[in-house]
Write a protein that holds these residues in place. Structure first.
Motif, PDB file in Angstrom:
ATOM      1  N   LEU A  93      -7.292   7.620   9.740  1.00  0.00           N
ATOM      2  CA  LEU A  93      -6.354   6.553   9.391  1.00  0.00           C
ATOM      3  C   LEU A  93      -5.469   6.975   8.232  1.00  0.00           C
ATOM      4  N   ALA A 109      -3.089   9.573   9.498  1.00  0.00           N
ATOM      5  CA  ALA A 109      -2.062   8.969  10.353  1.00  0.00           C
ATOM      6  C   ALA A 109      -0.990   8.272   9.515  1.00  0.00           C
ATOM      7  N   MET A 110      -1.395   7.648   8.412  1.00  0.00           N
ATOM      8  CA  MET A 110      -0.411   6.989   7.552  1.00  0.00           C
ATOM      9  C   MET A 110       0.527   8.001   6.909  1.00  0.00           C
ATOM     10  N   TYR A 156      -8.337  11.212  16.722  1.00  0.00           N
ATOM     11  CA  TYR A 156      -8.305   9.823  16.266  1.00  0.00           C
ATOM     12  C   TYR A 156      -7.040   9.523  15.474  1.00  0.00           C
ATOM     13  N   MET A 157      -6.428  10.557  14.889  1.00  0.00           N
ATOM     14  CA  MET A 157      -5.141  10.374  14.220  1.00  0.00           C
ATOM     15  C   MET A 157      -4.093   9.878  15.209  1.00  0.00           C
ATOM     16  N   TYR A 215      -4.598   6.220  15.921  1.00  0.00           N
ATOM     17  CA  TYR A 215      -4.122   5.399  14.809  1.00  0.00           C
ATOM     18  C   TYR A 215      -2.599   5.386  14.728  1.00  0.00           C
ATOM     19  N   LEU A 228      -0.509   2.083  14.464  1.00  0.00           N
ATOM     20  CA  LEU A 228       0.363   1.815  13.310  1.00  0.00           C
ATOM     21  C   LEU A 228       1.781   1.472  13.745  1.00  0.00           C
ATOM     22  N   THR A 234      -2.454  -3.542   6.527  1.00  0.00           N
ATOM     23  CA  THR A 234      -2.748  -2.474   7.482  1.00  0.00           C
ATOM     24  C   THR A 234      -4.144  -2.607   8.079  1.00  0.00           C
ATOM     25  N   VAL A 235      -5.156  -2.743   7.238  1.00  0.00           N
ATOM     26  CA  VAL A 235      -6.543  -2.792   7.726  1.00  0.00           C
ATOM     27  C   VAL A 235      -6.779  -3.983   8.657  1.00  0.00           C
ATOM     28  N   LEU A 249      -5.245  -3.280  12.016  1.00  0.00           N
ATOM     29  CA  LEU A 249      -5.850  -2.169  12.754  1.00  0.00           C
ATOM     30  C   LEU A 249      -7.342  -2.363  13.001  1.00  0.00           C
ATOM     31  N   THR A 282      -8.589  -1.483  16.453  1.00  0.00           N
ATOM     32  CA  THR A 282      -8.504  -0.037  16.665  1.00  0.00           C
ATOM     33  C   THR A 282      -9.607   0.687  15.911  1.00  0.00           C
ATOM     34  N   MET A 283      -9.934   0.217  14.716  1.00  0.00           N
ATOM     35  CA  MET A 283     -10.999   0.836  13.942  1.00  0.00           C
ATOM     36  C   MET A 283     -12.350   0.653  14.628  1.00  0.00           C
TER      37      MET A 283
END
Length: 289
Positions: A84, A87-88, A166-167, A170, A174, A200-201, A204, A207-208
């Protein structure tokens, strides 16, 4: 233009045949074999639940189950959080960002054998890492000869290989986070850290949960990392053996106990199915919030 009712099935038939031959039939055959004493040479008599009784009394099974559980617990948190954060960073449009993304995604497409050879060369007692440690005045570390360090080293390889995969998940998630939420938070004076936890959290969270489920399943059924780093032995005395490695060692060769290996595989399937059902329930709960 008309067609016969069975015409669509003719198009599906090749795919269904392949699925039945390589997925459905092997799975059903595994269930049948788990209740027999079949060997690699064939045959086998029906033994009821003897394989499962033996499993409950087998210390190797409990050791493998414990190692798989520890492995899963060790890889899930970093594989949920680190991709995560990466990815950000990767979603920013700056010069050279393509190289950054490629660098993290390359291990995903790399061969497991190549990855194993690279990390074995790095972590071996005469490898690069130990040479650096010794050059700095330290003593060589048994990354691949100590059962605990072997598990930890394998976890590091698993995390390293999974970051890019996983990136990408995410990054897709995002892109769907509404920008107006971040803009509203900025107007209210929220800084980057506050926006991360408050905007954000929560956006997501489903997805997490998905990433946690995928990494948990892959962590519990780990094989290639342990197998390659230990040279197929499962560590000293087999102390780092995991569930899949135990299944492979029990069922391989002409003396392989296919019936017992099938019983182990069935138990592994039930455990993984349980993990997926828990994930499905968590996802439904997230959708209701």
């Amino acid at each position: 233009m008309t067609h016969k009712p069975y015409t669509p099935w003719l198009f599906l038939l090749p795919g269904l045949a392949v699925s039945f031959m390589f997925v459905i039939f092997p799975f059903l055959n595994m269930i049948v074999l788990s209740f027999t004493d079949a060997s690699a040479l064939g045959g086998g008599q029906f033994t009821g639940v003897d394989n499962f009784v033996r499993m409950a009394q087998d210390p190797k099974f409990w050791l493998a189950a414990r190692n798989s559980l520890l492995y899963m617990a060790g890889v899930v948190p970093p594989l949920v959080l680190l991709p995560l954060l990466i990815a950000m960073l990767a979603q920013k449009v700056v010069p050279g960002i393509g190289i950054f993304r490629t660098a993290f995604f390359t291990p995903v497409i790399a061969s497991a054998v190549v990855v194993g050879l690279i990390w074995t060369w790095l972590l071996d007692s005469r490898g690069l890492v130990n040479n650096v440690v010794e050059a700095l005045g330290g003593t060589r570390i048994g990354f691949l000869t100590d059962s605990t360090l072997l598990l930890v080293s394998s976890m590091i390889v698993t995390v390293w290989r999974g970051l890019g995969y996983y990136m990408v998940i995410y990054l897709a998630a995002l892109a769907n986070v509404p920008k107006d939420l971040h803009e509203a938070a900025m107007v209210d004076g929220a800084g980057p850290v506050r926006r991360f936890w408050s905007v954000t959290v929560p956006a997501l969270r489903p997805t997490m949960v998905l990433v946690a489920a995928l990494s948990a399943v892959n962590g519990f059924r780990v094989f290639s990392e342990i197998y390659l780093l230990s040279g197929g032995s499962g560590g000293p005395g087999g102390a780092s053996t995991t569930m899949v490695l135990l299944i492979q060692s029990v069922g391989r060769g002409l003396t392989g106990e296919v019936g017992y290996a099938s019983a182990l595989s069935l138990v592994l399937f039930v455990i993984l199915l349980g993990l997926l059902l828990v994930t499905l329930k968590l996802n439904r709960r997230e959708d209701q919030l």
